[in-house]
Write a protein that holds these residues in place. Structure first.
Motif, PDB file in Angstrom:
ATOM      1  N   GLU A 107      16.069 -10.226   8.000  1.00  0.00           N
ATOM      2  CA  GLU A 107      16.829  -9.102   7.437  1.00  0.00           C
ATOM      3  C   GLU A 107      16.865  -9.170   5.920  1.00  0.00           C
ATOM      4  O   GLU A 107      16.663  -8.180   5.213  1.00  0.00           O
ATOM      5  CB  GLU A 107      18.253  -9.089   8.020  1.00  0.00           C
ATOM      6  N   ARG A 108      17.092 -10.361   5.430  1.00  0.00           N
ATOM      7  CA  ARG A 108      17.145 -10.534   3.989  1.00  0.00           C
ATOM      8  C   ARG A 108      15.789 -10.229   3.369  1.00  0.00           C
ATOM      9  O   ARG A 108      15.657  -9.551   2.348  1.00  0.00           O
ATOM     10  CB  ARG A 108      17.593 -11.954   3.658  1.00  0.00           C
ATOM     11  N   GLY A 109      14.765 -10.729   4.063  1.00  0.00           N
ATOM     12  CA  GLY A 109      13.426 -10.498   3.564  1.00  0.00           C
ATOM     13  C   GLY A 109      13.072  -9.018   3.553  1.00  0.00           C
ATOM     14  O   GLY A 109      12.454  -8.500   2.611  1.00  0.00           O
ATOM     15  N   CYS A 110      13.461  -8.345   4.624  1.00  0.00           N
ATOM     16  CA  CYS A 110      13.191  -6.910   4.688  1.00  0.00           C
ATOM     17  C   CYS A 110      13.931  -6.174   3.580  1.00  0.00           C
ATOM     18  O   CYS A 110      13.379  -5.252   2.962  1.00  0.00           O
ATOM     19  CB  CYS A 110      13.609  -6.374   6.071  1.00  0.00           C
ATOM     20  N   THR A 111      15.135  -6.560   3.357  1.00  0.00           N
ATOM     21  CA  THR A 111      15.909  -5.900   2.304  1.00  0.00           C
ATOM     22  C   THR A 111      15.245  -6.079   0.962  1.00  0.00           C
ATOM     23  O   THR A 111      15.139  -5.143   0.177  1.00  0.00           O
ATOM     24  CB  THR A 111      17.329  -6.476   2.269  1.00  0.00           C
ATOM     25  N   GLN A 112      14.793  -7.291   0.759  1.00  0.00           N
ATOM     26  CA  GLN A 112      14.128  -7.556  -0.510  1.00  0.00           C
ATOM     27  C   GLN A 112      12.849  -6.743  -0.664  1.00  0.00           C
ATOM     28  O   GLN A 112      12.453  -6.358  -1.765  1.00  0.00           O
ATOM     29  CB  GLN A 112      13.815  -9.050  -0.630  1.00  0.00           C
ATOM     30  N   LEU A 113      12.219  -6.460   0.458  1.00  0.00           N
ATOM     31  CA  LEU A 113      10.970  -5.702   0.421  1.00  0.00           C
ATOM     32  C   LEU A 113      11.200  -4.199   0.523  1.00  0.00           C
ATOM     33  O   LEU A 113      10.232  -3.437   0.532  1.00  0.00           O
ATOM     34  CB  LEU A 113      10.066  -6.146   1.573  1.00  0.00           C
TER      35      LEU A 113
ATOM     36  N   TYR B 202       0.816  -1.211   0.000  1.00  0.00           N
ATOM     37  CA  TYR B 202       0.000   0.000   0.000  1.00  0.00           C
ATOM     38  C   TYR B 202       0.860   1.276   0.000  1.00  0.00           C
ATOM     39  O   TYR B 202       0.361   2.351   0.232  1.00  0.00           O
ATOM     40  CB  TYR B 202      -0.937  -0.007   1.202  1.00  0.00           C
ATOM     41  N   GLY B 203       2.127   1.129  -0.228  1.00  0.00           N
ATOM     42  CA  GLY B 203       2.997   2.260  -0.427  1.00  0.00           C
ATOM     43  C   GLY B 203       3.598   2.832   0.835  1.00  0.00           C
ATOM     44  O   GLY B 203       4.186   3.914   0.813  1.00  0.00           O
ATOM     45  N   HIS B 204       3.434   2.137   1.919  1.00  0.00           N
ATOM     46  CA  HIS B 204       3.980   2.676   3.153  1.00  0.00           C
ATOM     47  C   HIS B 204       5.480   2.405   3.209  1.00  0.00           C
ATOM     48  O   HIS B 204       5.969   1.422   2.685  1.00  0.00           O
ATOM     49  CB  HIS B 204       3.301   2.032   4.369  1.00  0.00           C
ATOM     50  N   GLN B 205       6.153   3.321   3.884  1.00  0.00           N
ATOM     51  CA  GLN B 205       7.560   3.106   4.189  1.00  0.00           C
ATOM     52  C   GLN B 205       7.625   2.404   5.533  1.00  0.00           C
ATOM     53  O   GLN B 205       7.002   2.843   6.504  1.00  0.00           O
ATOM     54  CB  GLN B 205       8.326   4.428   4.225  1.00  0.00           C
ATOM     55  N   VAL B 206       8.371   1.391   5.544  1.00  0.00           N
ATOM     56  CA  VAL B 206       8.397   0.581   6.764  1.00  0.00           C
ATOM     57  C   VAL B 206       9.809   0.549   7.330  1.00  0.00           C
ATOM     58  O   VAL B 206      10.792   0.378   6.603  1.00  0.00           O
ATOM     59  CB  VAL B 206       7.917  -0.865   6.471  1.00  0.00           C
TER      60      VAL B 206
END
Lengths: 299, 673
Positions: free
Chosen positions: A265-271, A208-212
């Motif tokens: 961490e990897r997942g967050c980076t990818q996202l 939804y375009g949020h910065q996380v």
């Protein structure tokens, strides 16, 4: 980064002993800001939203002197952030957060952090909201930039208690669906659930375009696992007990935790999600710096 | 199972310590409320199970270590000597004593003994054996070995002998051999006929060592009837031109006694015989006349089954009395009176010769049967040797003196075994009056005549002076003065004998020469010298002394010739009297015939009860009271020392300790995920 910021040397344990979150938040933020060379944030333009009576401590520049002339009473203007910089603090209050190997529980640390961030953001006249969740959303406060709103947030933080089991999936999905306007979402959690569930939910938020920004809060023992000998580990959420030779289990446990962190961490980076791991015995400055960097990068 | 030091079992209480620690450790496990068990759950269950199992296993091993430690110090042992299930093949060190004495020749006993020994060797099965044959000596035929061929050969080589039996020597030798035994289990096996006469009182002070077992194997059936000549006495009486021989023999019969005929045989021909009464022990007398002088070898026989009794005797037509006169006075000298007594012409019983001391030589002595020394003070070393050889060769020496003994005289007295010559004793001074003959041995042939006659005339002789003598322990004092000092001393030397007359045979010191019994006394002493039949008969194993100073050749009854040389002292000893019969020793022109008989005790075949014999050899124990084989009593300490279980327990303890150490510190293998 200056080294004279007083909050750098404030032990979170000391902060936790201060019962008033607002005071703590102010101390943290003011101290932090005072140490900065210059504030990189100028605030945003806002639209007048409402008056409220002047309260000691309000910024005098916000007093509406015209209204005072007319009413002989001092009112301050409250403005609504007319930009899409809404900050939502999404704080995990599940049972697993109620753990402390030292003086500071993860949930306490999370609250300190959330309070500090809320204070900081509100000081910048940005809107901040709060979501408390465990296996479901417990508290949902839409972002506002008013002081009263901050206090409401702080009050919920003070009154919240950790207890229910962790559910990283559905609550965060609900958060994603609940956010009407794009903004910043700061997740403060230990994320003790299937990492994929967490990432899926964060992906939903990102969709939804949020910065996380994900503050991954961990206790030192969760990371280093220095237990030894026979230990009965009781799950803080389920109550399940497991008797282990902790010394023998440490190697595998740490491997598991490392894998878990790496996955997140990897997942967050990818996202495209900023990931920061915080240890509860570390000062909050780092978190604030990371937040600033996050804001600077995204704003 | 028994324990030597059971108090150490109190240490078993320590076994509870690992158990308590294990339980405490479990109870006191730290409880930690952890945020989540999700990462912990991924620890392999197998490790948890293995850890639990490992803990139990370690606890069990530690408890086992403590149990073994307490048990090792408690020193367990198994009573009864045999450890079931854990008894390794215990080897035995065994000595076989095989009796080869003369009695084993009867009834196939020795062959039976050999077979018994061979059977034992065949059943040895790894044990080490030694073979000792014995008679009156013990001979190691094969030292301890497990080589059955060597042992069997040693047994087959053995042959029975004619010697007597000495069980004591055999047992001692066996024990000496076992001193170098390899194995702790030791045994002596006695294979014998257990002849009664072979058991001496030496066993009263000696027993087989503790821990050494004795097994007895009796061989041979009892011999029903056995007769033999136990001893014989030859008396020669000169009558004119002939010599009357009287042979008195004691005949022993074992078993059922029956009338027997005792016969003298010479050169295969019967000479004379006498009837033997049917009695367990009877005396038979044979009389015969010898007309010609010479040395004869004959046998007494009781029939073909009995062992002959061999003897050698000499017949002299007119025996020579040689007087060596050293006196300086004529009328009171011994020679004066001796000549009057002996020199009675051709028909006299004796031929009389008289020489000066300087003429005494080997050749002079060779022709005499009796030598009388009278009044000699100095006797040279050469003359001493002549006299010594004369006596040892069968001659009779009568030595009287009326002078103070010199060093050479004392030396001769010592050499003849008479004793130590002291100084001249004056009875008038020592006791105030002259000495008389106070005591005589009435059984001695010299004095038998006087006892029989009942006359006390001999006791009237007075002695003013005499030589004090301390008689040798091997000599016999056959007459004493009334003050108990020796009057006549006799010493036997090999084939002959010497008589020491401590006073003079003249009138210098005594009035004996003018006593009416002077001549009868002289003739009795001379005749006694000619009655030496016993000196010409020896028993098996008895060494024979031959005249020294020369090499001799000795022919045994089977015609084998043995050369004998003088030893370092010049004496000649023939030791190979191994079989009964007639022997002849020659050296140049000298001939010494002699006879050898089986020891009379060896001819008695009666056996001793085996159990009684066993009890004689083995010290009293608390073991088996019924069987003839009885284990020597072993104390608990002995049993424990033999079994030494504690060593095995310590070995096991060390193994358990090493395993526990490895197991306790072994890291877990990680499973790759």
């Amino acid at each position: 980064m200056t080294t004279s910021a007083p909050t750098r040397y404030i032990d979170p344990a000391l902060l936790a002993r201060i019962g008033n979150l607002e005071l703590v938040a102010r101390a943290v933020v003011e101290g932090f800001v005072a140490g900065l060379h210059r504030s990189p944030y100028k605030g945003f333009s806002v639209e007048f939203m409402e008056y409220r009576p002047y309260m000691p401590g309000d910024d005098p520049m916000r007093i509406d002197w015209k209204l005072y002339a007319r009413s002989d009473r001092m009112y301050v203007k409250e403005f609504e952030d007319e930009t899409n910089t809404r900050l939502r603090l999404v704080v995990d209050v599940s049972g697993s957060m109620d753990f402390a190997s030292g003086d500071v529980r993860k949930v306490d640390y999370a609250f300190l952090l959330a309070a500090s961030l809320a204070y900081f953001v509100q000081r910048q006249r940005d809107a901040v909201g709060l979501v408390l969740f465990d296996e479901a959303l417990r508290v949902r406060i839409p972002p506002r930039s008013t002081r009263s709103h901050l206090q409401q947030i702080l009050m919920h933080l003070e009154e919240a208690e950790a207890g229910a089991p962790t559910q990283m999936g559905k609550p965060l999905h609900d958060v994603a669906e609940a956010l009407k306007h794009r903004g910043f979402v700061i997740l403060i959690s230990d994320a003790l659930d299937d990492p994929q569930k967490t990432l899926d939910a964060l992906q939903h938020i990102r969709y939804y375009g949020h910065q996380v920004l994900f503050f991954h809060v961990m206790d030192r023992q969760e990371l280093e696992f220095t237990y030894d000998g026979p230990v009965e580990f009781e799950d803080a959420e389920t109550g399940e007990i497991m008797l282990l030779d902790a010394g023998a289990a440490a190697t595998q446990y740490k491997a598991n935790v490392t894998q878990f962190i790496d996955d997140l961490e990897r997942g967050c980076t990818q996202l495209g999600i900023d990931y920061t791991r915080l240890i509860t015995d570390e000062p909050l400055d780092r978190a604030l710096f990371d937040f600033l960097a996050f804001r600077a990068g995204k704003g | 199972m028994s324990l030597l030091t059971p108090l150490f079992l109190l240490g078993l209480a320590a076994v509870l310590v690992p158990l308590v620690l294990h339980l405490i450790r479990q109870v006191r496990a730290q409880r930690v409320v952890f945020p989540s068990l999700m990462h912990l759950q991924r620890v392999p269950e197998e490790r948890v199970r293995r850890r639990r199992l490992k803990d139990w296993l370690l606890m069990a091993m530690r408890m086992t270590l403590l149990v073994l430690l307490a048990l090792a110090f408690a020193r367990p042992y198994w009573q009864g000597g045999v450890v079931p299930l854990f008894q390794p093949a215990e080897r035995t060190s065994r000595v076989l004593l095989i009796d080869q004495s003369h009695s084993m020749q009867a009834g196939g006993r020795f062959a039976d003994a050999q077979q018994q020994a061979l059977d034992l060797i065949a059943a040895a099965d790894g044990d080490e054996l030694a073979i000792i044959t014995f008679d009156d000596g013990a001979y190691l035929q094969a030292d301890l070995t497990d080589d059955t061929d060597v042992l069997a050969q040693a047994v087959r080589r053995a042959v029975p002998t004619f010697r007597a039996t000495d069980f004591f020597l055999a047992m001692q030798r066996a024990q000496e051999v076992l001193a170098s035994a390899l194995h702790e289990d030791q045994e002596v096996v006695l294979v014998s006929d257990f002849q009664q006469s072979g058991w001496s009182s030496a066993f009263d002070e000696w027993k087989l060592a503790d821990g050494v077992r004795l097994e007895t194997i009796a061989v041979g059936e009892a011999v029903s009837d056995n007769a033999f000549v136990e001893e014989a006495n030859l008396t020669k009486t000169r009558q004119g031109a002939t010599t009357q021989l009287r042979l008195d023999a004691r005949v022993v019969q074992e078993g059922e006694a029956q009338p027997l005929t005792l016969t003298t045989q010479r050169d295969g021909a019967a000479q004379a015989s006498a009837r033997v009464e049917s009695s367990a022990s009877a005396t038979a007398t044979i009389q015969q006349v010898e007309e010609r002088s010479g040395v004869y070898q004959a046998e007494l026989t009781l029939g073909e089954e009995a062992a002959p009794w061999y003897f050698t005797y000499e017949v002299n037509e007119q025996p020579t009395v040689l007087v060596v006169d050293g006196s300086r006075r004529i009328r009171s000298s011994a020679a004066f009176f001796l000549q009057r007594a002996f020199d009675l012409g051709e028909n006299a019983p004796f031929r009389y010769r008289q020489i000066q001391p300087s003429a005494l030589s080997r050749s002079a002595a060779r022709d005499a049967e009796v030598i009388i020394l009278a009044g000699l003070d100095n006797i040279s070393a050469g003359q001493q040797q002549v006299l010594l050889d004369f006596v040892q060769g069968g001659g009779s020496l009568l030595w009287s003196t009326d002078v103070a003994p010199t060093g050479s005289a004392r030396g001769l007295a010592q050499a003849l075994g008479l004793g130590t010559l002291g100084g001249v004793a004056d009875a008038r001074q020592t006791q105030g009056y002259e000495a008389i003959i106070g005591e005589v041995d009435g059984r001695h042939p010299i004095f038998r005549l006087f006892e029989a006659s009942g006359t006390g005339a001999i006791f009237r002789a007075k002695f003013r002076q005499y030589v004090a003598v301390e008689a040798d322990s091997s000599a016999s004092v056959i007459a004493r003065y009334d003050n108990n000092d020796p009057f006549i001393i006799e010493a036997r030397q090999s084939l002959g004998h010497a008589l020491l007359f401590t006073s003079s045979l003249g009138t210098r010191w005594t009035d004996l020469p003018i006593n009416e019994l002077y001549i009868p006394l002289l003739y009795q002493m001379a005749s006694y010298a000619l009655d030496d039949e016993a000196a010409l008969a020896y028993t098996i194993g008895q060494p024979v002394s031959l005249p020294g100073g020369a090499d001799w050749s000795v022919r045994d009854p089977e015609g084998r010739v043995v050369q004998v040389e003088p030893d370092a002292q010049g004496a000649v000893w023939f030791n190979a009297t191994d079989r009964p019969g007639h022997y002849l020793a020659t050296s140049g022109n000298e001939r010494v015939p002699f006879s050898v008989n089986i020891a009379p005790e060896e001819l008695r075949l009666a056996a001793r009860d085996v159990e009684e014999a066993y009890a004689t050899v083995v010290a009293p124990t608390q073991g088996d009271e019924t069987g003839t084989v009885q284990e020597a009593a072993l104390t608990p300490a002995d049993l424990e020392e033999r079994q030494q279980f504690w060593k095995w327990i310590w070995l096991l303890l060390i193994i358990v300790f090493l395993v526990e150490t490895v197991l306790a510190h072994r890291p877990y293998a990680t499973r790759s995920t």
